[in-house]
Enzyme design. Structure first.
Site, short mmCIF file in Angstrom:
data_model
loop_
_atom_site.label_atom_id
_atom_site.label_comp_id
_atom_site.label_asym_id
_atom_site.label_seq_id
_atom_site.Cartn_x
_atom_site.Cartn_y
_atom_site.Cartn_z
N CYS A 1 22.47 41.63 -6.32
CA CYS A 1 22.21 40.57 -5.28
C CYS A 1 22.03 39.19 -6.20
O CYS A 1 21.07 39.09 -7.08
CB CYS A 1 21.32 40.57 -4.42
N CYS B 1 14.87 40.18 0.59
CA CYS B 1 14.73 41.49 0.35
C CYS B 1 13.55 41.70 -0.96
O CYS B 1 13.68 41.32 -2.04
CB CYS B 1 15.93 42.01 -0.31
N CYS C 1 25.65 38.59 1.45
CA CYS C 1 24.49 39.35 1.40
C CYS C 1 24.55 40.82 1.44
O CYS C 1 25.59 41.56 2.40
CB CYS C 1 23.71 39.02 2.78
N GLN D 1 18.49 46.91 18.11
CA GLN D 1 18.16 47.34 16.46
C GLN D 1 19.17 46.64 15.73
O GLN D 1 20.30 46.22 16.32
CB GLN D 1 18.12 48.82 16.44
N GLU E 1 9.82 47.53 31.86
CA GLU E 1 10.26 46.45 31.02
C GLU E 1 9.80 45.04 31.57
O GLU E 1 9.82 44.91 32.76
CB GLU E 1 11.73 46.35 30.54
N ASN F 1 8.42 51.88 23.07
CA ASN F 1 8.80 51.16 21.88
C ASN F 1 8.27 49.55 22.09
O ASN F 1 9.02 48.82 22.45
CB ASN F 1 10.32 51.13 21.80
N CYS G 1 8.38 49.38 14.69
CA CYS G 1 8.58 48.50 13.47
C CYS G 1 7.54 47.74 12.67
O CYS G 1 7.68 47.06 11.74
CB CYS G 1 10.03 47.52 13.58
#
Length: 380
Positions: free
Chosen positions: A12, A21, A93, A206, A256, A307, A337
């Protein structure tokens, strides 16, 4: 699914300046072990019992993302620099799929008439291009008045503007903004069958179509352990986990808070392939803020699928506490996550008599410190 060679390093040109990153200097094999060990240490700090073997699911060490979120600052388009509030101008990227990199390269040719904003680019399952321009109202007006940038952009992609995801429409003399439109921007899986998911460019999904297959397959495999289960889902969104569960479950109550996400789920169900249409009869959709108040009786369900956002489940778990151990659902599938809030919720689940029997990391964010966690809890 095969892991890349352990010694894989991703080149990179922005490694020394971009904050995106954090693990580029580590071979991929070391990244894998680092993430496993971090998760073990986190769970240990919360006294959580879990399987010794943490599954690690990966579709590669780079080039996975079909969705990017970059910031615009004084003509630079990219991410914040290390220890800086200045945007690093990024031309290529290693996070981006080849299709998204090609779209991003074209998009970068635009010269914006204002200094800052947020931009989301997407590439859909069939290569469709989309862009969401999240700018200040004064800048949106300038863009509508300028006309030429929007005309050029709309010749290349589907365009959404602002927090309300409005669609610019040319009436022959000027641009007007109309209500959001649902299109296929993502895919989930019902066993071996791909299913189009309707949503907006600005919708939460996602980040990777390829990595998402790993998630859908894992959800399916765990629900298969409990044939004909009656399930309740917290945070269904556009149905990415709902539909893999629905393929096997006896019924799913999808809960939801976001109305636009539920509109997408409703259209997805309406547009299911003919051989899957009958499954829609097993789905009930319910809207509400389930972190604060849940009205459903958990004793009526065999399984829970969750989730949640970064803040975790919060009040969603309260009804479980009020039930006797035998009344609680036999299994609980949790995806997150943000492992820190997951660990807090897992402590409560453990106190309710649940045990983590399977644990997996899905590496949707290789080269970064972030990762997705999937856990199957089973009632003792």
């Amino acid at each position: 699914m095969m892991l890349p060679e352990p010694q894989t390093l991703i080149p990179c040109p922005y490694e020394s300046t971009c904050s995106g990153c954090q693990l580029l200097a580590l071979p991929y094999g070391e990244q894998v072990e680092l993430k496993k060990n971090e998760l073990r240490a986190l769970f240990l700090s919360h006294n959580l019992k879990h399987p010794k073997d943490i599954q690690f699911l990966s579709q590669g060490a780079a080039y996975l993302r079909d969705r990017l979120d970059y910031s615009l600052q004084d003509g630079r388009l990219g991410l914040y620099g290390k220890n800086s509030r200045e945007i690093v101008d990024i031309e290529v990227c290693a996070q981006l799929s080849p299709e998204l990199q090609a779209w991003y390269t074209e998009f970068r040719k635009i010269k914006w008439p204002f200094t800052k904003g947020s931009i989301r680019l997407r590439v859909g399952p069939q290569g469709e291009r989309g862009v969401w321009l999240d700018f200040a109202n004064i800048d949106i007006k300038a863009l509508l008045d300028e006309k030429e940038i929007l005309k050029s952009l709309q010749s290349q992609a589907f365009v959404e503007i602002g927090q309300r995801r409005k669609v610019p429409v040319w009436n022959g003399s000027e641009y007007k903004l109309k209500d959001p439109e649902l299109h296929v921007w993502f895919t989930t899986w019902m066993n071996e069958v791909p299913v189009n998911l309707y949503c907006h460019v600005a919708s939460f999904t996602q980040p990777s179509l390829k990595a998402n297959r790993l998630i859908a397959d894992k959800i399916s495999a765990w629900v298969h352990k409990y044939p004909n289960a009656r399930m309740i889902e917290f945070g269904s969104g556009i149905g990415n986990l709902t539909l893999p569960a629905l393929a096997t479950a006896k019924s799913v109550l999808a809960c939801e808070i976001d109305a636009l996400s539920l509109e997408g789920l409703e259209k997805t169900v309406l547009m299911l392939p003919s051989d899957l249409k009958s499954l829609s009869e097993k789905l009930t959709i319910y809207r509400g803020d389930f972190q604060k108040k849940i009205l459903q009786d958990f004793s009526q369900f065999d399984g829970v699928l969750a989730n949640p956002p970064r803040s975790g489940l919060m009040g969603f778990l309260n009804p479980l506490e009020e039930l006797s151990p035998s009344e609680r659902p036999p299994f609980f599938i949790y995806m997150s996550c943000f492992p820190e809030s997951m660990a807090v919720d897992a402590e409560r689940l453990q106190s309710f008599g649940y045990k983590i029997t399977e644990l997996a990391i899905v590496d949707q964010f290789p080269q970064t410190a972030h990762y997705e966690v999937l856990a199957l809890f089973q009632r003792k």
